[in-house]
Each structure stands twice: as C-alpha cells, then as structure tokens.
Scaffold this active site. Sequence first.
Site, PDB file in Angstrom:
ATOM      1  N   TYR A   1       0.806  -1.231   0.000  1.00  0.00           N
ATOM      2  CA  TYR A   1       0.000   0.000   0.000  1.00  0.00           C
ATOM      3  C   TYR A   1       0.838   1.279   0.000  1.00  0.00           C
ATOM      4  CZ  TYR A   1      -3.315  -3.592   1.235  1.00  0.00           C
ATOM      5  OH  TYR A   1      -4.052  -4.740   1.214  1.00  0.00           O
ATOM      6  N   ASP A   2       0.324   2.270  -0.732  1.00  0.00           N
ATOM      7  CA  ASP A   2       0.950   3.600  -0.741  1.00  0.00           C
ATOM      8  C   ASP A   2       0.107   4.624   0.014  1.00  0.00           C
ATOM      9  OD1 ASP A   2       2.957   2.664  -2.547  1.00  0.00           O
ATOM     10  OD2 ASP A   2       1.452   2.815  -4.156  1.00  0.00           O
ATOM     11  N   TYR A   3      -1.214   4.352   0.097  1.00  0.00           N
ATOM     12  CA  TYR A   3      -2.150   5.312   0.681  1.00  0.00           C
ATOM     13  C   TYR A   3      -2.794   4.707   1.923  1.00  0.00           C
ATOM     14  CZ  TYR A   3      -1.531   7.169  -4.002  1.00  0.00           C
ATOM     15  OH  TYR A   3      -0.980   7.632  -5.167  1.00  0.00           O
TER      16      TYR A   3
END
Lengths: 313, 313
Positions: free
Chosen positions: A19-21
């Site tokens: 995940y980035d967010y």
Amino acid sequence: MSIKISTKKQVLDLIIDQYDYFLFDCDGVLWLGDHLLPSVKETLEYLKEAKKTIIFVTNNSTKSRSTYLKKFEKMGIPNINKTEIFGSAFASAVYVDKILKLPKDKHVWVLGEEGIEQELKELGYTTIGGTDPSLNKDGVNFDPNTSLLDNLDSNVGAVVCGLTFQLNYLKLSLTMQYLLQDKKSIPFIATNIDSTFPVNGKLLIGAGSIIDTVAYASSRQPDAVCGKPNQSMMNAIKAQLPGLAENPKRGLMIGDRLNTDMKFGKNGGLDTMLVLTGIETEENVQSLNVEDKDVAVPTYFIDKLGDVYELTH
Amino acid sequence: MSIKISTKKQVLDLIIDQYDYFLFDCDGVLWLGDHLLPSVKETLEYLKEAKKTIIFVTNNSTKSRSTYLKKFEKMGIPNINKTEIFGSAFASAVYVDKILKLPKDKHVWVLGEEGIEQELKELGYTTIGGTDPSLNKDGVNFDPNTSLLDNLDSNVGAVVCGLTFQLNYLKLSLTMQYLLQDKKSIPFIATNIDSTFPVNGKLLIGAGSIIDTVAYASSRQPDAVCGKPNQSMMNAIKAQLPGLAENPKRGLMIGDRLNTDMKFGKNGGLDTMLVLTGIETEENVQSLNVEDKDVAVPTYFIDKLGDVYELTH
C-alpha cells in the site's frame, strides 16, 4: 475471512509493501477521547518515513478540520496538514454547497457543534442553532408551552444534524419544526450514522442515535448521510489523490467500525484493516456473516494500530 | 370506512345510546398543553349526567395519577377520582411490580419525569436518575471524558424510559450504560411509543422518539411497552369495570392517534372515535389503508370532542 496481523513479516509483506495510501479513522484508532493509543505516533512516523501518503477520515463532526489540526498537535502528532483531514462536518458543508447548491443568503439550521458551524462558515453560510448559548440556557428548564418554538427562521434552507454533547429537548424540538416545515421540503443532512460514540472504553450516544430521534419524530429519513460509509467523502479524497483514484487497491482504510470504516473502504475499492481498540472484538470479526450488507468483512484485522510499529521494531 | 359524526341524531343514536363506558385520551382530546379544548367540560358533564362511566387513559408519563387529579381541577374539571385515571407511568410501575416482580430492594433507573418516579415510589421502589437535579446540572456542559459515567449503581434491576423535557446527553448516555450492562440483561421498559408530543398545535419530540435514541444506541428494543396500544393497561381497566370486560362493545375509546388510541380500543374489542384536535387530519382518516397493521381504522371520527355537547344542545 479476515487475516489477523501479528508478525513482523505480515506487516512488511502485507501492509508496507502493498500500500501507498493509508486512510485512518481517528476516534478508536489513533485515540480514545483525549487518550492517545500506544505506539500510534511511532506508527505514523514510520509510515511517513516509508513515503506513504496518510489521510485522516473522521465521522466526528464536533470538530472542524482546523480544530482537528490543534488536536493532532496537542496529542503530540505534529506536521499534519489541513488537506490531510476529511471530517464529516467538512463533507456535510461541501454537500450543502456543491450538491444542494444552497444559495449563500440562505441559513442552515444546525443540530450539532462548532465543527459543523465552522465548516459551513468557511464556505460562506450563516448558521443558526448549533452552539447558540441561548438554546442551552432556555433548554435547561424546558416548558412545553414555551413560545420559543413560535419564531422559526423562514430563511432556513437546509438542516444539518450531527453529534452534540449539548443536547436538549428544545434543540431536538426546534430541529423537528424545521424538518416538518414547508411540507418537509427542507433538505435533511446527516453528518454520519454511527449509533455509538466510544470514549475511554465506554460507548456513549452517537450522532446516528441523535439523528434517529428527529428522524423518527418527524417521520423523515436523512436526504443525505455525508460521513463514512458514504462515498462522497471517498470521491473527495480520490480527487485529491489521483494515484489512489487510478489504483484503489494501493490504498488501505484502517478503522474500528465494520458498518462505517470497513464499508467505506471496501465500497471505495480499497483494502481494509480493522483495529480492535474501538467497538469491535475479535469474536465479532470471526463470526461475521459475509451476506450482511450493513458491514464489510475486513481484509485484515490487528489488535491495535501501534502493532504496525511494535511488530517491526 | 369511518363514520363522521356531525349531527345531533348521530350523537344520540350512535354515541349516547350504544355506549356505557367512555375511555378518553387526554392530550389532544381534552386539552392541548394547558389549553382546555372547547365544550370539553360540558361534554364530560353531559356524559356523567347520562350515567356513563368515564375513564381517562393517557400515555403522558410526566405526571402521576395524583398530579393528573390536580391538572383536572386546574382545568376546571372537578370530581375526578384517582381510580378513573390510567397513565403510562402507573402502567409501567405496575408492570415492574406485577409482571417483572422486581424485588423492592432493587433500584429502578428512570429516564423520565416525576410521574414515573411517583408511581414507582407508591409501589415501594427506589428510583435513581429521573428528575435528580445533579443530572441537569452536570448535563449542561457535558464533557465526554467525564467520570460521571463511571459510577453506575450495581443495584439497578430495571430501566424505565418515558418522556422528559429535561433531556440531555448525560442522561441518555447513562441510560445506555444500564441498557448495555450485564450483557443487556436489565429489563428495558418503555412507558409508550408515541413519536410526537402535540402541544399548542405543534408537534414536539415524543417519548417514543426519546426511547428510540437509547434503543438504537444500545441495539436493544424495549422488553415491554406499557402505554397504549399495549393491552395490559386495557386489562387493568377491565378488571376495574367488569361490565366492560363482559361486553367491550359497550365501550368507546376516544383519542387523537391512530397508532395508539384507535389501536388500543380496537384491540381491546371496543369501538373507537378519533378526534381531529390532535395530530390526525380528516384526510389521514379518509385515506387509511385497512391493511396497515400499525393503525386501526376508527369506527367514528369527529372534529372535536366538544361536538358531542355542542351538537346536542
């Protein structure tokens, strides 16, 4: 079936890599009332160091985004930007402005606190009701034969209802008058539908229960619910984060409620993680009925958010 | 299809000849708040002169039977006996005593006013909550981090909820704590389910809407609803009037609500008459769906109770 996160490898492989967010609910995840939960600060710093994007999504409408900034500071979580905070008071004000397109000379009746008032004022609206001190004073010894219900503001163009700790019979009955006015044509906006409000391990009355009172009394249902799990807030977040909009699966929604947080994330196409520091228990998660449309089975669950840091350090 | 009563002949043939027992709702029928409706006193005197038996059945739990006696006097309706009054506060106290058989050393948590407190005290119970002045004082500036919710009375054996004009977030949250205590095992008694409370031509928040708040917040429904349309109150009336019990069709229930008064009378085997001085309109009555189980189509309807006198004099 949800995966329980309890090892360093799981955090690294399943959380950090994928995940980035990271979207966070606040009450019950970061803190309980005024009590910061363990290793929350370290977890947020760890994610920021790993270049993750962090967004806070809260259904608590008692505070505006500006007031939330102060709360983050007070809690020892610095360097948060107003654009990283999405609250149900803000979402409700945006709804009145962008969806209802209510003319700015119309007044908004507020059953709620200064969060709603401030966000509406920032968008140019005049509010009545809300934290008006005269309503607390006159509401203390309420007399049903009062003339206080006689002088309604004929310029009210919308009713926004949310959580208020300064609840009284006068405010509820005034709200009801506006909901019944003009053949029930004044739009009825709910900040959120959480039935309970968790504080210090106790469940108190939530915005949804207060809104239910005036809904039941006026035989109306809210025309819009602006907080989670409603997707208007998610769409506003995605508008700010094109990368998340393009690839929602790079986003993880972390919260403590199945019927708001998990549903909000899932309906937005994100993966979800439930923390057990709020109102849900491991038992609840394990016994979830996937057919139940009111909740969403989380992708993961974890004892507390701080475990993301503790398990990796 | 309901018959509209609007001629002298109808009153004499359909009302006076056919019934010996007249059951009256109070708010919306006899008076609106502190305003006695026209020709009500004369109608009651006319019925008494005609040797009719009169009973008052009210869902308003803010007053005990003793306090109602004073209200009748103040309204200029003398010679009413305590045994002619059946209130939802009284019915709730009787329920706690006779049905729950709650031991007298147990405490009863009250969300409501002195009507409930007084009736419970007459039966030997100690109440907490209710009109306790400290709850108004502490509730005005409620802080969700308060310690006021920490010291619950472990001796509470029942929760009775009804209408209160002194509503606040503290009282609602305390009620919720008792409803959630001991795995939700403490009985939850509702005085009545009226969603609205009509005063001076306005609809205010009714007991049912207040009870709905704590019901929704605690994910519980009341274990018993003691007021109309519940038949426990009707059975108590019939126990006092064997003639009505033997032949309910000699009884006429007069009220202003389809979902409580009319249903109460019909379910008890009585004929019913709706007055239009409360919350229903002629339009509502004419468009009634006989399939709707939440309401009962009245036998008759009449513009106002006083017409019984005015049409015949």
